[in-house]
Design an enzyme around this catalytic site. Structure first.
Site, PDB file in Angstrom:
ATOM      1  N   HIS A 428       0.742  -1.142  -0.138  1.00  0.00           N
ATOM      2  CA  HIS A 428      -0.036  -0.024   0.023  1.00  0.00           C
ATOM      3  C   HIS A 428       0.882   1.375  -0.160  1.00  0.00           C
ATOM      4  O   HIS A 428       1.799   1.427   0.910  1.00  0.00           O
ATOM      5  CB  HIS A 428      -0.845   0.033   1.310  1.00  0.00           C
ATOM      6  CG  HIS A 428      -2.093  -0.896   1.218  1.00  0.00           C
ATOM      7  ND1 HIS A 428      -2.103  -2.080   1.332  1.00  0.00           N
ATOM      8  CD2 HIS A 428      -3.291  -0.427   0.877  1.00  0.00           C
ATOM      9  CE1 HIS A 428      -3.414  -2.491   1.320  1.00  0.00           C
ATOM     10  NE2 HIS A 428      -4.347  -1.613   0.910  1.00  0.00           N
ATOM     11  N   ASN A 462       7.826  -4.314   3.231  1.00  0.00           N
ATOM     12  CA  ASN A 462       6.444  -3.990   3.344  1.00  0.00           C
ATOM     13  C   ASN A 462       5.847  -4.639   4.753  1.00  0.00           C
ATOM     14  O   ASN A 462       5.094  -3.700   5.329  1.00  0.00           O
ATOM     15  CB  ASN A 462       5.581  -4.816   2.315  1.00  0.00           C
ATOM     16  CG  ASN A 462       3.960  -4.516   2.313  1.00  0.00           C
ATOM     17  OD1 ASN A 462       3.949  -3.344   2.710  1.00  0.00           O
ATOM     18  ND2 ASN A 462       3.305  -5.225   1.956  1.00  0.00           N
TER      19      ASN A 462
END
Length: 590
Positions: A428, A462
């Site tokens: 994201h 991440n």
């Protein structure tokens, strides 16, 4: 600018010849089907009469017998006809198709349709990879003494412009200037393409300038009768040989009416031909008219140079869902009317490479955040989100279902194909919980699961999520309303790794956080994180990663973005030029 590329397998002589054979079989099928469905003579007359009306517009007013030639009543031509043919031939070149090792695979013909864009067949140049290996040779012909003329050779430049389509068998690709050549592509002139139909009729004759069998330039003049005109193809009786694929097919006014691509094989006798087939220029122009809104601003510039009279239209699908249906997005006055923070500015080059929506805007608005996409990289130039800690909602992650944004082309967004069977996460860019606040928190949560908001990040990078930078800033800023605006994006570099033949993986990501401190002063801090040592081997990646606090000016330098006056509010603007390693949250300087 990499349109229509499904695969980039290495070209080989066998694969090249197999594609030619397949195209010939398709041409024969069309020829036989058309022969059995011929319309009545009355219908043909009606079509011809209607076409003649538009054809007259293309004729030179000083060619007094042009219409008589079209009607088959005269074979007279002004002597200038031959000179016009010679001029048209200047822009036609031989294409040498080479593999990755530089070995010769085959040849074709191409021709300039703007100052530096070449047209040929898809089966001649079918991918970026083939284009990068191949070369174009101009003036490859004999002089009046049958001695070879000096040739000019140019590399193809698909990274600047490349559009190809297998069904219509065409490719458009830019050329590079050759610094060692006295001439450049623009010096050879180019053939103007006319988008409208009606440039040729059944029974008329066409001429073809070509490089038969890869040899010197040759021409067949008016010995080529058009036998049928289909929706996308025309059939004509002419002398063409292998190597002529990609040649322009001219009418008597030396206007390009088709792109030659195949012979029609005689089904009853091997290695003989009953006709030849070309793709109508009007069909190729129609391809661009239909897809025009899907192209980038830079691609549209090239297309406008090729088809100056393109009749653009679009076919919107009313059933396509719009991600948010709420015209909110990033709010530049979110921190207060006296603290306006605009979206980062793009350079002129970056503006040429954005993904536009049908409404002409390239800013994709979602609930509480906005995204600007880079067309050629299929990833975001940047994301911009407003975070309101006082209204934050704790919505649990219910799944991992990602969607394409229908407002821009699907092929302008990296999808699941990139993330399958490897250690890459759909990272994201706007963190899922950042825009999840207020009455529209659920919609904001859902909006973050668009591929426009994802970027390939190694799982180790991440999962650590940037040391939870936003959480730390919200917790420690002592801001009276706990509001922060955050910009995030990848760093695009020319040497980014190409993965699976077509995905360029960014090795670094940046973040800029803006807030108003308790003393009423603005703070703008910037961060850079690298996964460069993680992605060299995606299957067996390991190693440490580092996060740096860097000056805002450094982010501007490596991305090309313009953050306006934010550097004035950067606490390390004049302290560290190279940045500081962030090993723990307390190392951050606000």
């Amino acid at each position: 600018m990499l349109r229509g590329i499904i695969e980039q397998k290495e070209i080989s002589k066998e694969r090249f010849e197999a594609k030619q054979d397949q195209i010939q079989k398709q041409a024969l099928k069309r020829f036989i089907e058309n022969d059995s469905k011929r319309n009545s003579n009355l219908e043909k007359i009606d079509i011809k009469d209607n076409t003649l009306k538009s054809r007259r517009k293309l004729l030179n007013d000083y060619d007094s017998i042009a219409m008589e030639r079209i009607m088959g009543k005269s074979d007279l031509f002004p002597i200038s006809y031959l000179q016009m043919g010679t001029n048209s031939g200047n822009s036609i070149c031989r294409i040498q198709i080479r593999d990755d090792r530089g070995s010769f695979i085959g040849s074709g013909t191409g021709f300039l349709v703007s100052e530096n864009v070449l047209m040929t067949n898809n089966h001649v140049i079918d991918s970026m990879r083939t284009a990068l290996n191949s070369i174009a040779e101009f003036n490859y012909q004999d002089d009046v003494n049958f001695m070879p003329c000096p040739t000019c050779t140019f590399r193809l430049n698909p990274e600047q412009f490349f559009v190809t389509d297998e069904e219509l068998d065409f490719t458009l690709v830019a050329l590079k200037d050759n610094p060692s050549s006295d001439k450049q592509p623009k010096d050879f002139g180019h053939l103007h393409l006319v988008a409208e139909e009606g440039k040729i009729l059944e029974g008329e004759y066409v001429s073809i300038i070509q490089h038969p069998n890869g040899g010197p330039k040759a021409v067949t003049i008016r010995e080529n009768k058009v036998s049928s005109i289909l929706d996308d193809f025309i059939h004509y009786l002419t002398d063409t040989e292998p190597g002529s694929s990609g040649s322009p097919v001219f009418n008597d006014q030396w206007i390009v009416v088709a792109l030659h691509h195949s012979g029609v094989p005689n089904p009853n006798k091997k290695n003989t031909w009953i006709a030849n087939e070309g793709i109508r220029i009007s069909s190729i122009s129609n391809y661009f008219a239909k897809k025009y809104n899907n192209f980038t601003a830079e691609e549209k510039m090239f297309i406008g140079e090729i088809f100056s009279n393109l009749d653009i239209f679009s076919e919107p699908n009313p059933s396509d869902p719009i991600p948010s249906q709420i015209d909110v997005g990033y709010d530049s006055t979110f921190l207060g009317l006296d603290y306006k923070v605009d979206l980062p500015g793009l350079s002129e080059e970056m503006k040429k490479d954005v993904s536009y929506m049908d409404n002409g805007s390239y800013v994709l608005d979602y609930t509480h955040f906005s995204i600007v996409m880079c067309r050629s990289r299929c990833l975001a130039y940047f994301t911009a989100v407003n975070i309101d800690g006082n209204q934050a909602k704790n919505i649990k992650r219910s799944g991992d279902s990602w969607n394409f944004d229908p407002r821009i082309p699907t092929d302008a967004q990296y999808g699941d194909e990139l993330y399958a069977k490897n250690d890459l996460d759909r990272g994201h860019l706007v963190r899922r919980l950042d825009p999840v606040w207020g009455d529209k928190a659920i919609q904001a949560n859902n909006d973050t699961f668009h591929f426009t908001n994802s970027s390939p990040q190694h799982k180790n990078l991440n999962q650590k999520i940037w040391l939870d930078l936003e959480n730390y800033i919200l917790k420690n800023a002592q801001n009276h309303n706990l509001k922060v605006s955050v910009f995030t994006g990848p760093v695009f570099r020319s040497d980014d790794m190409i993965y699976r033949g077509k995905f360029k993986i960014p090795a670094e990501f940046w973040k800029v956080a803006v807030m108003i401190k308790d003393d009423g002063k603005m703070s703008a801090t910037a961060y850079l994180q690298t996964q460069k040592n993680m992605i060299e081997n995606l299957e067996f990646a390991y190693g440490e990663y580092k996060t740096y606090q860097v000056p805002v000016a450094r982010i501007e330098e490596i991305t090309g973005l313009d953050f306006g006056e934010l550097s004035q509010y950067d606490p390390i603007a004049n302290i560290e030029s190279a940045g500081m390693v962030i090993g723990a949250p307390e190392h951050i300087k606000l």
